[in-house]
Design a protein around this motif. Structure first.
Motif, mmCIF file in Angstrom:
data_model
loop_
_atom_site.group_PDB
_atom_site.id
_atom_site.type_symbol
_atom_site.label_atom_id
_atom_site.label_comp_id
_atom_site.label_asym_id
_atom_site.label_seq_id
_atom_site.Cartn_x
_atom_site.Cartn_y
_atom_site.Cartn_z
ATOM 1 N N UNK A 157 29.394 37.590 33.129
ATOM 2 C CA UNK A 157 30.063 38.696 33.826
ATOM 3 C C UNK A 157 29.063 39.613 34.517
ATOM 4 N N UNK A 158 29.515 40.186 35.601
ATOM 5 C CA UNK A 158 28.725 41.220 36.287
ATOM 6 C C UNK A 158 29.611 42.455 36.378
ATOM 7 N N UNK A 159 29.093 43.548 35.835
ATOM 8 C CA UNK A 159 29.873 44.797 35.810
ATOM 9 C C UNK A 159 29.157 45.822 36.689
ATOM 10 N N UNK A 191 29.194 34.757 38.969
ATOM 11 C CA UNK A 191 29.606 35.673 37.897
ATOM 12 C C UNK A 191 31.105 35.969 38.000
ATOM 13 N N UNK A 192 31.646 36.305 36.842
ATOM 14 C CA UNK A 192 33.013 36.815 36.810
ATOM 15 C C UNK A 192 32.912 38.327 37.060
ATOM 16 N N UNK A 252 37.986 38.782 40.255
ATOM 17 C CA UNK A 252 37.605 37.471 40.809
ATOM 18 C C UNK A 252 36.203 37.042 40.411
ATOM 19 N N UNK A 253 35.564 36.291 41.298
ATOM 20 C CA UNK A 253 34.213 35.788 41.033
ATOM 21 C C UNK A 253 33.298 36.284 42.149
ATOM 22 N N UNK A 254 32.031 36.515 41.795
ATOM 23 C CA UNK A 254 31.076 36.986 42.804
ATOM 24 C C UNK A 254 29.755 36.254 42.589
ATOM 25 N N UNK A 255 29.119 35.876 43.708
ATOM 26 C CA UNK A 255 27.823 35.197 43.598
ATOM 27 C C UNK A 255 26.721 36.226 43.883
ATOM 28 N N UNK A 256 25.738 36.260 43.001
ATOM 29 C CA UNK A 256 24.692 37.299 43.083
ATOM 30 C C UNK A 256 23.315 36.648 42.977
ATOM 31 N N UNK A 308 33.663 34.980 45.445
ATOM 32 C CA UNK A 308 32.579 34.045 45.121
ATOM 33 C C UNK A 308 33.013 32.590 45.106
ATOM 34 N N UNK A 309 34.288 32.371 44.796
ATOM 35 C CA UNK A 309 34.742 30.979 44.709
ATOM 36 C C UNK A 309 34.567 30.269 46.047
ATOM 37 N N UNK A 310 34.767 31.012 47.115
ATOM 38 C CA UNK A 310 34.588 30.453 48.459
ATOM 39 C C UNK A 310 33.107 30.043 48.676
ATOM 40 N N UNK A 311 32.206 30.908 48.185
ATOM 41 C CA UNK A 311 30.770 30.619 48.307
ATOM 42 C C UNK A 311 30.446 29.348 47.512
#
Ligand code: HEM
Length: 514
Positions: free
Chosen positions: A265-267, A295-296, A300-304, A349-352
């Motif tokens: 997770x990313x908060x 990351x969740x 949604x999801x995010x790419x970092x 992020x899912x798209x990424x």
């Protein structure tokens, strides 16, 4: 200096312990002192038909040619047979094999093809030479030692822009000299890239294929395609120069092919993300400086993009292939990174992740195919030189049937991947995501499945030699042990087959009826 010349009668006189010569492919070897150190024992060298005799056939039934090329053994040669020349020669750097089906059709003299032109031919010649001279020796060394790819090789392949080219055609190649300028920048297409993947696979070291910065091939595109200008300016030049290494961190113990199950997770904390969780099976993770992390996040999801730092730890995972791949378990313990390190939109992020998968799967399929073709070549040579029941192995109908099946699989895979590659050349990134995701899923499923069938057949053809890490069957052993990696990494076979079918079913016209 000209080699000393002998007749067979002269050689024959040296046929006992302490005074022992043998002939292999017209070359005379004095093995008097080596005989006691010979890994195959002294007795075999003193046998009738070996001591003082031409032992070419028996030698090639038991050793790879490379044994004779090793300096410590090459130096045992004291001369040659008068009036004879060596016949058995290894491929010179840059040369193509003349064994049938050992090369893709377009490389065979007299054959035609619709996809490759002069630019690909020139490119192939230089690439093959580079891979044989620079990459292959490092691959052999690292595959065995388990150490990461040598920095010297990283520097050289970045100098040639091979790493940049493995990301495919695109803006990142602008202004770069490709393979010492053998082709113009704008000529570079996915067929050149296919050539690079196939040449890499010819090294026959599956762990090293991944250790050869595969993590960057899949970890850098999200930065290129979705990173901010500042992030790109900071990260891309140093990664493409081989000064920093990057990897892709998506899979977890909790979520492999089922990406949506991931739990890292990313908060948000002001302008920072605070990342907690773990990642597993991360290729190149043990030596990466940057991690492209899925990351969740809220909603949604995010790419970092996460640089290596004090709260990020990597631990090598013991796998059945070489640790030169750098497979890691990664722990994020409240790692703080600026929100500006986000790749793509927050929550999207899912798209990424998904858009990155097509190229990754195509690359894995290409490398898998390259190794399969190498295995076919090994089997053809072996079945020709290995005598069993007084005849070459291929005198057995069963062996010929196995070879026929292996060749058909490799040729069908090659033709399919070339057809998909042609589509990639002619479609935008977006079109590829829409039209090729399912097809590439099916392609990879097919190629990796045939890979395991080929591994089984090759194992039967090589017998006991296919289960030893060194010696005649070492490539077969490596391939048999590691071919499952192709079928798991980048999405497992069953999941990809299903993806292909779901996409196809979605596109069946509602009006379609029998
Ligand atoms: C210059 C001549 C030779 C050299 C340098 C040489 C070297 C070697 C080496 C390095 C190995 C270890 C396995 C490998 O790396 O492939 C080996 C194994 C062996 N060699 Fe030789 N050898 C020579 C000639 C011969 C000849 C003429 C015979 C004839 C019978 C023979 C029979 C064997 C056997 C039976 C093995 C064990 C093979 C196995 O484990 O599968 N060698 N030799």
């Amino acid at each position: 200096m000209a080699l000393k010349e002998f007749t067979y009668e002269e050689v024959e006189k040296h046929n006992k312990e302490g005074d022992l010569w043998i002939v292999i492919d017209s070359k005379v070897y004095d093995v008097s002192r080596f005989a006691n150190l010979h890994p195959g024992g002294l007795a075999v060298l003193l046998a009738d038909g070996v001591a003082g005799k031409d032992s070419t056939n028996v030698f090639f039934g038991l050793h790879r040619h490379e044994v004779l090329l090793r300096p410590q053994y090459a130096r045992l040669q004291i001369g040659k047979i008068r009036g004879q020349e060596e016949v058995i020669k290894p491929l010179l750097p840059g040369e193509v094999s003349t064994v049938p089906y050992a090369e893709p059709t377009w490389l065979n003299k007299g054959f035609h093809n619709p996809y490759y032109n002069d630019s690909h031919r020139k490119f192939h010649r230089v690439a093959r030479k580079f891979f044989m001279e620079v990459v292959y020796p490092d691959a052999i060394k690292c595959e065995e030692s388990g150490k990461r790819i040598s920095q010297d090789v990283v520097d050289r392949l970045c100098e040639m822009n091979i790493f940049a080219m493995r990301l495919g055609p695109g803006k990142h190649l602008q202004g770069r000299t490709l393979l010492s300028g053998v082709i113009r920048n704008e000529e570079y297409d996915h067929f050149h890239e296919l050539i690079l993947n196939l040449e890499l696979a010819r090294c026959g070291c599956r762990g090293y294929v991944d250790g050869f910065l595969a993590g960057g091939v899949i970890g850098l595109p999200p930065v290129l395609n979705f990173g901010s200008d500042e992030i790109k300016a900071q990260v891309v030049p140093e990664v493409l120069a081989g000064k920093k290494l990057i990897c892709l961190a998506i899979s977890e113990a909790f979520a492999g092919s089922d990406v949506s199950g991931l739990q890292t997770t990313a908060v948000r904390d002001g302008d920072y993300w605070v990342i907690s969780g773990t990642k597993k099976w991360i290729t190149n993770g043990t030596f990466a400086d940057y991690f492209t992390v899925a990351c969740r996040t809220e909603g949604g999801y995010t790419v970092i993009l996460v640089p290596r730092g004090k709260d990020l730890e990597t631990r090598a995972i013991k796998t059945s292939y070489s640790s030169t791949a750098g497979t890691a378990f990664v722990t994020f313990d409240k790692v703080r990174v600026p929100v500006s390190n986000t790749l793509g939109k927050i929550g999207k992020g899912m798209q990424v992740i998904l858009s990155n998968f097509n190229h990754e799967r195509w690359m894995i399929a290409a490398c898998a195919l390259g190794m399969q073709r190498l295995v076919v070549e090994e089997c053809l040579k072996w079945s020709n030189q290995r005598m069993a029941f007084g005849k070459p192995l291929h005198a057995q109908a069963m062996v010929r049937a196995k070879l026929a099946g292996m060749i058909s699989r490799v040729e069908s895979s090659q033709n399919w991947i070339e057809s998909v590659t042609y589509q990639m050349n002619n479609m935008s990134y977006g079109e590829q995501s829409d039209k090729l995701a399912g097809t590439i899923g099916l392609l990879k499923q097919y190629i990796t499945r045939t890979g395991r069938e080929i591994a089984e057949d090759a194992t039967q053809i090589f017998g006991g030699r296919s289960i030893t890490v060194t010696g005649m069957g070492k490539l077969i052993e490596n391939f048999h042990r590691t071919s499952p990696y192709d079928s798991i990494l980048g999405g497992s076979e069953d999941v990809l087959g299903d993806l292909g079918m779901r996409q196809a079913i979605r596109k069946i016209p509602s009006s379609a009826r029998l």
